[in-house]
Design an enzyme around this catalytic site. Structure first.
Site, PDB file in Angstrom:
ATOM      1  N   GLY A  54       0.921  -1.340   0.151  1.00 17.46           N
ATOM      2  CA  GLY A  54       0.087   0.169   0.047  1.00 17.46           C
ATOM      3  C   GLY A  54       0.984   1.293   0.054  1.00 17.46           C
ATOM      4  O   GLY A  54       2.107   1.161   0.290  1.00 17.46           O
ATOM      5  N   CYS A  81       5.001  -6.197   2.032  1.00 13.95           N
ATOM      6  CA  CYS A  81       5.467  -4.758   1.996  1.00 13.95           C
ATOM      7  C   CYS A  81       4.606  -4.159   3.176  1.00 13.95           C
ATOM      8  O   CYS A  81       4.779  -4.405   4.389  1.00 13.95           O
ATOM      9  CB  CYS A  81       5.325  -3.861   0.742  1.00 13.95           C
ATOM     10  N   TYR A  82       3.817  -3.337   2.798  1.00 11.44           N
ATOM     11  CA  TYR A  82       2.756  -2.683   3.753  1.00 11.44           C
ATOM     12  C   TYR A  82       1.989  -3.522   4.682  1.00 11.44           C
ATOM     13  O   TYR A  82       2.022  -3.479   5.852  1.00 11.44           O
ATOM     14  CB  TYR A  82       1.891  -1.747   3.079  1.00 11.44           C
ATOM     15  N   HIS A 168       8.731  -7.507  -2.762  1.00 10.73           N
ATOM     16  CA  HIS A 168       7.478  -7.797  -3.493  1.00 10.73           C
ATOM     17  C   HIS A 168       7.756  -9.120  -4.333  1.00 10.73           C
ATOM     18  O   HIS A 168       8.422  -9.319  -5.245  1.00 10.73           O
ATOM     19  CB  HIS A 168       7.152  -6.834  -4.379  1.00 10.73           C
ATOM     20  N   GLU A 170       5.656 -10.757  -5.804  1.00 11.84           N
ATOM     21  CA  GLU A 170       4.592 -10.897  -6.899  1.00 11.84           C
ATOM     22  C   GLU A 170       5.115 -10.401  -8.115  1.00 11.84           C
ATOM     23  O   GLU A 170       4.598 -10.628  -9.168  1.00 11.84           O
ATOM     24  CB  GLU A 170       3.423 -10.299  -6.509  1.00 11.84           C
ATOM     25  N   ASP A 226     -14.609 -11.151 -24.894  1.00 11.31           N
ATOM     26  CA  ASP A 226     -15.687 -11.433 -23.840  1.00 11.31           C
ATOM     27  C   ASP A 226     -16.973 -11.886 -23.909  1.00 11.31           C
ATOM     28  O   ASP A 226     -17.338 -12.873 -23.514  1.00 11.31           O
ATOM     29  CB  ASP A 226     -15.781 -10.019 -22.926  1.00 11.31           C
ATOM     30  N   LYS A 365      -8.424 -11.104 -18.148  1.00 13.45           N
ATOM     31  CA  LYS A 365      -8.614 -11.217 -19.764  1.00 13.45           C
ATOM     32  C   LYS A 365      -7.757 -12.439 -20.339  1.00 13.45           C
ATOM     33  O   LYS A 365      -8.142 -13.260 -20.992  1.00 13.45           O
ATOM     34  CB  LYS A 365      -7.990  -9.711 -20.251  1.00 13.45           C
TER      35      LYS A 365
END
Ligand code: XMP
Length: 509
Positions: A54, A81-82, A168, A170, A226, A365
């Site tokens: 964050g 992190c945060y 991080h 990710e 979609d 997506k």
């Protein structure tokens, strides 16, 4: 039941990425806001929680927090992190601004291989972005990694199954990040990697049947990914109870209308009402030159024509929509200024008397593309670039006429063919031609010409919010230009648009 990991969002840019990484580890995950209560979390029985990063300091007033009851739910937690700082602070540790933040690539030294790290992780490069640091871990926590300016770069409390990392895992810049996520998911939280697109399809089919029962259902096909995948999935679930309506505006790209009809009617065997409405759209657009006015005409006509078509399925109770996960999590938090009124042709007004079936609500997506391929849709549909609802109507500057559409369709097809031939399609977000409302003088075979220029637009982007013009090789641009001029009567000049977004937009109108 599917095991779910909830990603608690503290305002990170990366919450979506965390959810993606968890799904890549074949565990289903969803994002929830940080003001969710412990009781609400308990009710959803997640297999684990991940607290995102964050932008704030945990020590400032108004910094986003979490209901402290979550720490007593006996659900494994990973703070990033945060999220890690919040855990440390909430459980009695100390977080402070040491005056030495870390931004970018850092070296991490693993101090203890308790749960989250293994032998390959001992020294690794990680991505950091923090100004505060945990300086004192809470009681019961072991510090398992450190970096130069983050003495507590990872911490864990194995018995409570609560973990934190300052960096991080990710992002792609942390090469061992996915390994850490997987150890958290599989070892700490005991998840099984069983979430796949096949299992998604099975569950979705079941849910659609339960929702719809024996009722008739309709779906507006736009030709886009979609709505196509949503229709194919619903058809897998309820077969002939589904009728699709395809309103051909005449503003689609070359051969696209035929392809929709061919794919859905012939290959998928879906009942399809094909409304060939090009004449009505050209009539409505005659004399209209202002971009917003064009969008309005196209959007309103679409709705009117769809309403007429649906009268032939009078007992329809459900409407299929291809809403995706990013639309779901962003709705309500979007406060961006209106630059253009986006019409999703196929996006219908709220006062329609239907219940919605939205089978793709949980997907990103690229996951939708995978489902589409699994359901047998061809690559031309499944891998399609984004295309604006009002179609070529907003790529023809000034009045839209059948002649101009025909010219643009040919030029646009060449742009796409050449990009495909150069193998560059996947690296480009969107690539197309624009037809401006000007003409210039040229010379072809000793003859003076006075024709339109075609403007090539090709951009790279992650999410269409910002974009950069694509550095296409000169040879590719050259073959596009010479083919367009030689093969498309009416065009005698080609220009390449080198504007990023901002200040430009991707489309010209
Ligand atoms: P702009 O031109 O605003 O476009 O940079 C951002 C993205 O949105 C697409 N776009 C639209 N999509 N209806 C849509 O469904 C619209 O009216 C519309 N206008 C633009 C555009 O192609 C790009 O991907």
């Amino acid at each position: 039941m599917t095991e779910t990991v909830l990603v608690v969002d503290f305002g990170a840019q990366y919450a979506q990425l965390i959810a993606r990484r968890v799904r890549e580890a074949h565990v289903y995950s969803e994002i929830v806001p940080h003001d969710i209560t412990a009781a609400e979390i308990a009710e959803r029985r997640p297999a684990a929680l991940i607290f995102s990063g964050g932008p704030k300091s945990v020590n400032v007033e108004g910094a986003p927090g979490i209901d402290p009851g979550v720490y007593d739910l006996d659900i494994p937690i990973l703070g990033i992190c945060y999220g890690a700082q919040l855990i440390a602070r909430d459980l009695g540790g100390t977080v402070s601004n040491t005056g030495r933040g870390e931004y970018g690539r850092c070296d991490l030294t693993v101090l203890g291989r308790e749960v989250l790290f293994d032998h390959d992780d001992a020294h690794q490069s990680v991505w950091m972005s923090h100004f505060d640091a945990i300086v004192e871990p809470p009681e019961g926590f072991v510090v398992t990694a450190a970096s130069a300016d983050a003495p507590v770069a990872a911490l864990e409390n194995e018995s409570r199954r609560i973990f934190g990392v300052q960096y991080h895992p990710e992002v792609a810049h942390t090469p061992r990040g996915q390994a850490l996520m997987e150890r958290f998911l599989y070892v700490a939280a005991g998840c099984t990697p069983s979430w796949t697109m096949d299992s998604f399809i099975d569950v979705a089919v079941q849910q659609i049947r339960e929702q719809v029962g024996g009722a008739r259902t309709i779906c507006a096909l736009s030709g886009g990914v979609d709505s196509a995948v949503a229709a194919a999935l619903v058809h897998r679930a309820i077969g002939d109870q589904l009728t699709c309506v395809f309103v051909d505006t005449g503003l689609m790209r070359k051969n696209e209308g035929d392809q929709v009809v061919e794919t859905f009617r012939r290959h998928q065997g879906i009942e399809l009402i094909h409304v060939e409405a090009a004449d009505r759209f050209f009539e409505g657009l005659a004399g209209v030159t202002e971009p917003e006015a064009k969008r309005k005409v196209i959007g309103e006509l679409f709705i009117r024509i769809f309403e007429d078509a649906k009268a032939s399925v009078p007992d329809a109770k459900f409407l299929v929509q291809g809403t995706l996960y990013p639309d779901v999590i962003e709705s309500g938090t979007k406060h961006a200024a209106k630059i253009k009124s986006h019409h999703n042709v196929g996006g219908l007004p709220d006062d329609f008397d239907f219940d919605l079936v939205e089978p793709l609500r949980a997907l990103f997506k690229d996951e939708v593309r995978q489902v589409g391929s699994q359901l047998g849709l061809p690559d031309e549909i499944v891998q399609r670039q984004p295309f604006p609802g009002p179609g070529l109507g907003v790529r023809i500057i000034g009045e839209v006429t059948p002649d101009k559409v025909a010219i643009l369709q040919e030029a646009d097809a060449i742009v796409r063919e050449e990009l495909h031939a150069a193998g560059l399609e996947r690296s480009i977000w969107q690539s197309f031609a624009v037809l401006p409302d000007i003409r210039s003088v040229g010379v072809m075979g000793d003859e003076r010409t006075y024709g339109y220029p075609a403007i090539i637009r090709a951009v790279t982007s992650d999410d269409a919010m910002t974009a950069d013009w694509a550095r296409l090789p000169y040879e590719v641009l050259e073959s596009m230009a010479s083919r367009i001029i030689n093969e498309v009567p009416g065009i005698n000049r080609v220009a390449y648009d080198i504007t990023s977004k901002p200040p430009g937009t991707i489309e010209w109108e």
